[in-house]
Design an enzyme around this catalytic site. Structure first.
Site, PDB file in Angstrom:
ATOM      1  N   GLU A  47       0.843  -1.184   0.000  1.00 55.13           N
ATOM      2  CA  GLU A  47       0.000   0.000   0.000  1.00 55.13           C
ATOM      3  C   GLU A  47       0.880   1.236   0.000  1.00 55.13           C
ATOM      4  OE1 GLU A  47      -3.230   1.516   2.820  1.00 55.13           O
ATOM      5  OE2 GLU A  47      -3.330  -0.655   3.032  1.00 55.13           O
ATOM      6  N   ASP A  58      -6.782   8.946   9.840  1.00 53.41           N
ATOM      7  CA  ASP A  58      -5.453   8.584  10.305  1.00 53.41           C
ATOM      8  C   ASP A  58      -5.099   9.167  11.661  1.00 53.41           C
ATOM      9  OD1 ASP A  58      -4.275   6.876   8.248  1.00 53.41           O
ATOM     10  OD2 ASP A  58      -4.641   8.593   6.941  1.00 53.41           O
ATOM     11  N   TYR A 170     -11.436  -4.708   2.902  1.00 54.27           N
ATOM     12  CA  TYR A 170     -10.566  -4.233   3.967  1.00 54.27           C
ATOM     13  C   TYR A 170     -11.401  -4.118   5.240  1.00 54.27           C
ATOM     14  CZ  TYR A 170      -6.865  -1.066   5.869  1.00 54.27           C
ATOM     15  OH  TYR A 170      -5.869  -0.474   6.593  1.00 54.27           O
TER      16      TYR A 170
END
Ligand SMILES: Cc1ncc(COP(=O)(O)O)c(C=O)c1O
Lengths: 258, 394
Positions: A47, A58, A170
């Site tokens: 990734e 994040d 994911y």
């Protein structure tokens, strides 16, 4: 079926747990060496983060890595052009936020990914409801759009999600943003089980994985793991590509041992 | 998101969460369910007389609504147009922000969410949120950029007095946009117990629509008040635009009249003025950004307008030409701030002074017209900053 999905299915079906390490594109002068080190360490896909100024999914480590990359003058264009010359066979996946492809236009961004040899894309702030224009831009391109599933996604959403995900699905291990955790809690195993029950796509779990132990736990009920913050911390602390690669090797060994 | 079949009316229910080509719900999967829950609960509450009465009572007995309409005789004479002020500065906590905050805090209570998170720039929305949370006994965390905490120390202390926890946003430019990022990150981790009380008509659907509805009271009151006073609708309705909540609130009362609608942006944060669309904080709108899609910092004299984006409905109103958006400079704002103080005995918030600054600049164009200005807040919080700027030692 896309190159990424085909590759991951083959590896998964051969009985191997999948390992996807992450690097923030442009984080250091030798960021391409970091990718090569992951490749040597037995990564199944890699990734590559394209930094965005406002990464709301994040935590502090990836934010710092993004800031460091942006501070070095990194742009989406520099990352994708540097990837063009990369001599690595492991499939590459870009991870970024919606405004990055939106700014240049989805069509052009998809073309540039193709030219850079990228085979997957993860854009966490484009949920299913907003996916149509992006999917239309991808069209027949060999670029798998990987959808994220959350521990609190309802059952009917999970079913629709896996229907639209390509490459793999994911699974997000935790309620929260990226960042290392000592303990993954109960969400991870539960979500992996729910995903495996509704799809034969590879199910790869990410967020919070901090060690070979947590990688083994998160892959127990799934097909593998994404590891990001734990490696980026090594780089931010001044570690080399070799040291990052060594950490990924330790993950590989742990996953192969089971 | 699956309401009417006919073309959506201006300032009605957005179709699929969109205002023309703007808006949407660009949030991570973890937050999609929460946004849908807020939307569903808002519609239930808005159709529930009990909720509407509860909110109306609070707005009257706690916030002090209706807010006055003040005719500015001396200023009108000086500028050559008839200037009416909608006095949102007279609300409890000193700005329009309380309208939205009381609505959303009650909604959180209905949803059984005991914890509130909010972002704040100048601290006005944070203070209003901390106030409502104290009133309703809710736990409150306010994120504020580290730079803004330094600029607005008094508001930080006010929030703490009101029982809120103020957390500093230490990333990025450490201002309002980063406070929004931190609030969203908090919400992603706490969404089961927490309501995100967004402070403007921005963010993912349903926030731009919902926050507009909570501020519609400004426009509804003003329309009646202006008609009672002048026997007609105003020629122009003017408001400052950061995210755009006070502007959308007053515009909503006049969008179906002949009045021209003018939003005033700071020159250093003119998202609409630059006209480049982007996606951040959950919606598509005009956005200050570089060629690579990195969001840029807005910079103006007023922390409350230093947001690089703008509410998607304003982007749409600009797109279709129903409203126009004008930039004013910091110098014009400081002039207007002092002008209102001296001619009318009202010290406006620096944000609101943007609206007045445009009226002063456009006085030739406005000659003889009736101009309604939304005075979104009072200027007590800005007095020290102005003193410093003018070189006064206080
Ligand atoms: C008095 C006042 N007016 C206006 C604003 C800007 O917000 P909005 O554009 O949402 O009305 C603020 C924000 O802090 C404010 O305090």
């Amino acid at each position: 079926m896309g190159t990424l999905e085909k590759h991951l299915r083959e590896r998964r079906d051969s009985g191997r747990k999948l390992l996807c390490p992450y690097v923030s594109g442009g984080v250091s002068d030798d960021w391409l060496d970091i990718i090569r080190a992951y490749d040597d360490a037995g990564a199944d896909a890699i990734e590559v983060g394209i930094p965005f100024s406002d990464p709301v999914m994040d935590g502090p480590t990836i934010q710092a890595a993004s800031d460091q990359a942006l501070g070095r003058g990194t742009t989406p264009a520099t990352i994708l052009s540097e990837l063009r010359d990369l001599d690595v066979a492991t499939p590459l996946i870009v991870m970024t936020y919606a405004n990055v492809p939106f700014r240049v236009g989805f069509d052009r961004f998809v073309d540039e990914c193709g030219a850079a040899g990228v085979h997957g894309a993860i854009i966490p702030d484009i949920p299913m409801e907003e996916l149509d224009p992006w999917e239309a831009a991808v069209g027949e391109a060999d670029l798998d759009t990987v959808m994220l599933a959350s521990p609190i996604s309802a059952d009917d959403r999970l079913e629709r999600l896996v229907g639209r995900s390509r490459g793999f699905v994911y699974g997000v291990n935790v309620l929260g943003v990226t960042g290392e955790r000592a303990d993954l809690g109960d969400w991870s195993g539960k979500l992996a089980g729910r995903l495996k029950a509704v799809t034969d796509l590879p199910v790869i779990m990410g967020f919070g994985i901090s060690s070979p132990e947590t990688a083994v736990i998160a892959s127990a009920a799934s097909d593998g793991v994404v590891v990001a913050s734990a490696i980026m911390r090594i780089i931010l602390d001044g570690g080399t590509a070799v040291e990052a690669g060594a950490f990924v090797s330790s993950l590989r060994t742990a996953l192969d041992r089971g | 998101m699956s309401e009417p079949t006919s073309a959506p009316s201006l300032m009605g229910e957005p179709e699929n969460g969109r205002f023309g080509r703007f808006g949407g719900q660009y949030v991570p999967e973890t937050l999609v369910g929460a946004c849908q829950e807020v939307e569903a609960e808002f519609h239930r509450a808005w159709a529930d007389d009990g909720f509407r009465t509860q909110l109306a009572d609070l707005l009257r007995d706690y916030a002090g609504r209706p807010s006055a309409l003040t005719e500015c005789h001396r200023l009108s004479e000086q500028l050559g147009c008839r200037i009416l002020l909608k006095r949102e500065d007279l609300n409890h906590t000193g700005s329009h922000k309380i309208n939205n905050v009381l609505g959303q805090a009650l909604l959180a209570q209905r949803m059984g969410k005991q914890r509130i998170v909010a972002e704040t720039g100048a601290g006005q929305h944070g203070v209003a949120t901390a106030t409502a949370a104290a009133l309703l006994g809710q736990d409150c965390v306010v994120y504020m950029g580290a730079v803004d905490m330094e600029r607005q120390k008094l508001n930080v202390f006010r929030m703490r007095l009101l029982g809120a926890e103020v957390r500093s946003a230490e990333t990025g430019s450490r201002t309002l946009k980063d406070a929004v990022n931190e609030a969203m990150r908090d919400w992603v981790a706490t969404v089961e117990s927490t309501h995100y009380l967004l402070g403007s008509v921005m963010g993912p659907h349903p926030y731009p629509m919902m926050v507009r509805e909570f501020h519609r009271v400004i426009g509804d009151e003003a329309r009646e008040q202006v008609r009672a006073l002048t026997g007609a609708d105003p020629d122009a309705v003017v408001a400052c635009v950061g995210g755009g909540s006070n502007a959308i609130g007053i515009f909503s009362g006049f969008v179906d009249t002949q009045a021209s609608l003018v939003g005033v942006e700071p020159a250093g944060g003119a998202a609409i003025g630059h006209g480049v669309p982007g996606i951040v904080h959950g919606s598509t709108s005009f956005l200050l950004q570089d060629d690579h899609g990195q969001v840029q910092e807005a910079k103006s004299i007023s922390a409350g307008l230093d947001y690089p984006g703008v509410g998607p409905e304003h982007a749409h109103l600009a797109d279709i030409g129903r409203a126009r958006y004008e930039p004013v400079t910091d110098e014009e704002v400081v002039e207007a701030f002092q002008l209102l103080a001296r001619t009318e005995g009202i010290i406006p918030a620096l944000e609101s002074a943007h609206a007045l600054a445009w009226v002063a600049r456009a006085k030739d164009e406005l000659a003889g017209q009736t101009v309604l200005v939304n005075l979104s807040g009072r200027g007590d919080k800005d007095v020290a900053q102005i003193a410093e700027l003018l070189g006064e030692d206080v």
